[in-house]
Design a protein around this motif. Structure first.
Motif, PDB file in Angstrom:
ATOM      1  N   MET A  41       0.836  -1.203   0.000  1.00 34.18           N
ATOM      2  CA  MET A  41       0.000   0.000   0.000  1.00 34.18           C
ATOM      3  C   MET A  41       0.874   1.258   0.000  1.00 34.18           C
ATOM      4  SD  MET A  41      -2.986  -1.132   2.728  1.00 34.18           S
ATOM      5  CE  MET A  41      -3.800   0.469   2.756  1.00 34.18           C
ATOM      6  N   ARG A  42       1.918   1.261   0.807  1.00 26.10           N
ATOM      7  CA  ARG A  42       2.808   2.431   0.876  1.00 26.10           C
ATOM      8  C   ARG A  42       3.522   2.655  -0.466  1.00 26.10           C
ATOM      9  NH1 ARG A  42       2.933   4.393   5.930  1.00 26.10           N
ATOM     10  NH2 ARG A  42       2.674   2.983   7.699  1.00 26.10           N
ATOM     11  N   ALA A  43       3.974   1.577  -1.080  1.00 25.34           N
ATOM     12  CA  ALA A  43       4.645   1.704  -2.381  1.00 25.34           C
ATOM     13  C   ALA A  43       3.667   2.188  -3.447  1.00 25.34           C
ATOM     14  CB  ALA A  43       5.254   0.362  -2.787  1.00 25.34           C
ATOM     15  N   ASP A  44       2.459   1.634  -3.434  1.00 24.72           N
ATOM     16  CA  ASP A  44       1.460   2.003  -4.444  1.00 24.72           C
ATOM     17  C   ASP A  44       1.008   3.451  -4.307  1.00 24.72           C
ATOM     18  OD1 ASP A  44       1.633  -0.557  -5.434  1.00 24.72           O
ATOM     19  OD2 ASP A  44      -0.309  -1.220  -4.635  1.00 24.72           O
ATOM     20  N   ILE A  45       0.834   3.922  -3.068  1.00 25.30           N
ATOM     21  CA  ILE A  45       0.341   5.293  -2.892  1.00 25.30           C
ATOM     22  C   ILE A  45       1.380   6.302  -3.369  1.00 25.30           C
ATOM     23  CG2 ILE A  45       1.067   5.839  -0.513  1.00 25.30           C
ATOM     24  CD1 ILE A  45      -2.407   6.531  -2.009  1.00 25.30           C
ATOM     25  N   ALA A  46       2.653   5.939  -3.257  1.00 32.50           N
ATOM     26  CA  ALA A  46       3.714   6.832  -3.732  1.00 32.50           C
ATOM     27  C   ALA A  46       3.662   6.997  -5.248  1.00 32.50           C
ATOM     28  CB  ALA A  46       5.079   6.293  -3.302  1.00 32.50           C
ATOM     29  N   ASP A  47       3.075   6.016  -5.938  1.00 29.75           N
ATOM     30  CA  ASP A  47       2.984   6.067  -7.401  1.00 29.75           C
ATOM     31  C   ASP A  47       1.674   6.669  -7.915  1.00 29.75           C
ATOM     32  OD1 ASP A  47       5.466   4.921  -7.770  1.00 29.75           O
ATOM     33  OD2 ASP A  47       4.675   2.875  -7.838  1.00 29.75           O
ATOM     34  N   VAL A  48       0.746   6.974  -7.018  1.00 29.27           N
ATOM     35  CA  VAL A  48      -0.581   7.430  -7.457  1.00 29.27           C
ATOM     36  C   VAL A  48      -0.509   8.744  -8.216  1.00 29.27           C
ATOM     37  CG1 VAL A  48      -2.853   8.236  -6.708  1.00 29.27           C
ATOM     38  CG2 VAL A  48      -1.890   6.164  -5.726  1.00 29.27           C
ATOM     39  N   VAL A  49       0.085   9.740  -7.620  1.00 32.01           N
ATOM     40  CA  VAL A  49       0.099  11.063  -8.248  1.00 32.01           C
ATOM     41  C   VAL A  49       1.531  11.500  -8.479  1.00 32.01           C
ATOM     42  CG1 VAL A  49      -0.582  13.472  -8.018  1.00 32.01           C
ATOM     43  CG2 VAL A  49      -2.062  11.688  -7.120  1.00 32.01           C
ATOM     44  N   LYS A  50       1.832  11.736  -9.696  1.00 28.13           N
ATOM     45  CA  LYS A  50       3.151  12.259 -10.049  1.00 28.13           C
ATOM     46  C   LYS A  50       3.104  13.780  -9.954  1.00 28.13           C
ATOM     47  CE  LYS A  50       4.617   8.200 -11.163  1.00 28.13           C
ATOM     48  NZ  LYS A  50       5.094   7.438 -10.051  1.00 28.13           N
ATOM     49  N   PRO A  51       4.200  14.388  -9.529  1.00 22.76           N
ATOM     50  CA  PRO A  51       4.200  15.859  -9.437  1.00 22.76           C
ATOM     51  C   PRO A  51       3.863  16.483 -10.791  1.00 22.76           C
ATOM     52  CG  PRO A  51       6.209  14.934  -8.494  1.00 22.76           C
ATOM     53  CD  PRO A  51       5.468  13.807  -9.163  1.00 22.76           C
ATOM     54  N   GLY A  52       2.988  17.482 -10.766  1.00 24.17           N
ATOM     55  CA  GLY A  52       2.614  18.176 -11.994  1.00 24.17           C
ATOM     56  C   GLY A  52       3.592  19.294 -12.284  1.00 24.17           C
ATOM     57  N   ALA A  53       3.333  19.989 -13.337  1.00 24.10           N
ATOM     58  CA  ALA A  53       4.167  21.125 -13.695  1.00 24.10           C
ATOM     59  C   ALA A  53       4.069  22.186 -12.608  1.00 24.10           C
ATOM     60  CB  ALA A  53       3.709  21.690 -15.034  1.00 24.10           C
ATOM     61  N   GLU A  54       5.156  22.885 -12.405  1.00 32.05           N
ATOM     62  CA  GLU A  54       5.163  23.923 -11.382  1.00 32.05           C
ATOM     63  C   GLU A  54       4.095  24.968 -11.714  1.00 32.05           C
ATOM     64  OE1 GLU A  54       8.302  26.999  -9.382  1.00 32.05           O
ATOM     65  OE2 GLU A  54       8.963  24.984  -9.945  1.00 32.05           O
ATOM     66  N   GLY A  55       3.320  25.313 -10.715  1.00 32.34           N
ATOM     67  CA  GLY A  55       2.259  26.290 -10.903  1.00 32.34           C
ATOM     68  C   GLY A  55       0.959  25.690 -11.425  1.00 32.34           C
ATOM     69  N   ALA A  56       0.963  24.392 -11.741  1.00 28.78           N
ATOM     70  CA  ALA A  56      -0.259  23.755 -12.238  1.00 28.78           C
ATOM     71  C   ALA A  56      -1.288  23.686 -11.111  1.00 28.78           C
ATOM     72  CB  ALA A  56       0.052  22.353 -12.755  1.00 28.78           C
ATOM     73  N   THR A  57      -2.537  23.918 -11.462  1.00 27.92           N
ATOM     74  CA  THR A  57      -3.581  23.842 -10.454  1.00 27.92           C
ATOM     75  C   THR A  57      -4.124  22.422 -10.381  1.00 27.92           C
ATOM     76  OG1 THR A  57      -5.257  24.494 -12.049  1.00 27.92           O
ATOM     77  CG2 THR A  57      -4.252  26.253 -10.744  1.00 27.92           C
ATOM     78  N   LYS A  58      -4.508  22.037  -9.194  1.00 25.92           N
ATOM     79  CA  LYS A  58      -5.098  20.718  -8.995  1.00 25.92           C
ATOM     80  C   LYS A  58      -6.570  20.776  -9.399  1.00 25.92           C
ATOM     81  CE  LYS A  58      -2.089  19.371  -5.210  1.00 25.92           C
ATOM     82  NZ  LYS A  58      -2.041  18.818  -3.847  1.00 25.92           N
ATOM     83  N   PRO A  59      -7.073  19.714  -9.984  1.00 24.52           N
ATOM     84  CA  PRO A  59      -8.478  19.717 -10.379  1.00 24.52           C
ATOM     85  C   PRO A  59      -9.396  19.760  -9.155  1.00 24.52           C
ATOM     86  CG  PRO A  59      -7.496  17.552 -10.741  1.00 24.52           C
ATOM     87  CD  PRO A  59      -6.394  18.466 -10.342  1.00 24.52           C
ATOM     88  N   LYS A  60     -10.455  20.572  -9.264  1.00 27.55           N
ATOM     89  CA  LYS A  60     -11.460  20.651  -8.196  1.00 27.55           C
ATOM     90  C   LYS A  60     -12.511  19.574  -8.455  1.00 27.55           C
ATOM     91  CE  LYS A  60     -12.833  24.911  -8.447  1.00 27.55           C
ATOM     92  NZ  LYS A  60     -13.519  26.178  -8.130  1.00 27.55           N
ATOM     93  N   VAL A  61     -12.797  18.804  -7.406  1.00 28.84           N
ATOM     94  CA  VAL A  61     -13.721  17.685  -7.524  1.00 28.84           C
ATOM     95  C   VAL A  61     -14.842  17.848  -6.496  1.00 28.84           C
ATOM     96  CG1 VAL A  61     -13.949  15.167  -7.465  1.00 28.84           C
ATOM     97  CG2 VAL A  61     -11.793  16.199  -8.241  1.00 28.84           C
ATOM     98  N   LEU A  62     -16.068  17.696  -6.940  1.00 27.40           N
ATOM     99  CA  LEU A  62     -17.228  17.749  -6.063  1.00 27.40           C
ATOM    100  C   LEU A  62     -17.814  16.352  -5.971  1.00 27.40           C
ATOM    101  CD1 LEU A  62     -19.332  19.487  -4.475  1.00 27.40           C
ATOM    102  CD2 LEU A  62     -20.632  19.582  -6.615  1.00 27.40           C
TER     103      LEU A  62
END
Length: 174
Positions: A39-60
């Motif tokens: 689980m720890r190894a997998d969670i580290a692979d979930v989200v790769k760092p985006g471009a600097e200044g990129a906004t994260k998607p807003k989810v409702l």
């Protein structure tokens, strides 16, 4: 009959603690440690760092049950899962689940509307979700970015947590 109560915190660390505790209770400590390591190894692979200044998607996240719709605020499992997947919760002005009016949905203006599979099905699919008051006026509604996941993957916070986070990340990080 022996009964054990296991903590139910809806966070990654809470899921790790739950897996560890259940494994110990059933005499499978080594297997539990292996699962936690995965689980720890997998969670580290979930989200790769985006471009600097990129906004994260807003989810409702909209929870639909018995003709009632509520949205997930801060401190919910949905909020935690959205964050694990690299997004941000579109509504953080309140804790837990609450009904929300169409104006507040428009103001939150999510990039994605997230439901569980059964909720989306009960609405009649994407077309039905777009008929919820306010949804069609959001970025998510205009782009048809209505997504759904299996409820246990999305909100279960158990051994399959990283599978749910990975799938949600794939859907919102397009």
């Amino acid at each position: 009959i022996r009964v054990e109560i296991v903590a139910g915190e809806r966070t990654f660390d809470g899921a790790v603690d739950r897996v560890t505790e259940v494994a110990a209770l059933i005499g499978k400590k080594v297997e539990g440690e292996a699962l936690v390591g995965k689980m720890r190894a997998d969670i580290a692979d979930v989200v790769k760092p985006g471009a600097e200044g990129a906004t994260k998607p807003k989810v409702l996240f909209i929870y639909v049950a018995r003709n009632t719709s509520m949205v997930a605020g801060s401190g919910t499992g949905a909020d935690a899962m959205i964050q694990l997947a690299g997004g941000v919760n579109a509504v953080t002005s309140f804790q837990q689940f609450k009904p929300i009016n169409p104006e507040a949905i428009v103001e939150a203006n999510p990039d994605f509307i997230l439901l569980d599979n059964s909720g989306l099905k009960s609405l009649g699919g994407v077309d039905g979700a777009l008929k919820l008051p306010g949804v069609a006026e959001t970025t998510a509604g205009k782009k048809g970015q209505i997504i759904a996941l299996d409820k246990t993957l999305l909100l279960g916070f158990g051994p399959r947590l990283t599978e749910g986070a990975t799938e949600l990340a794939r859907l919102i990080q397009q």
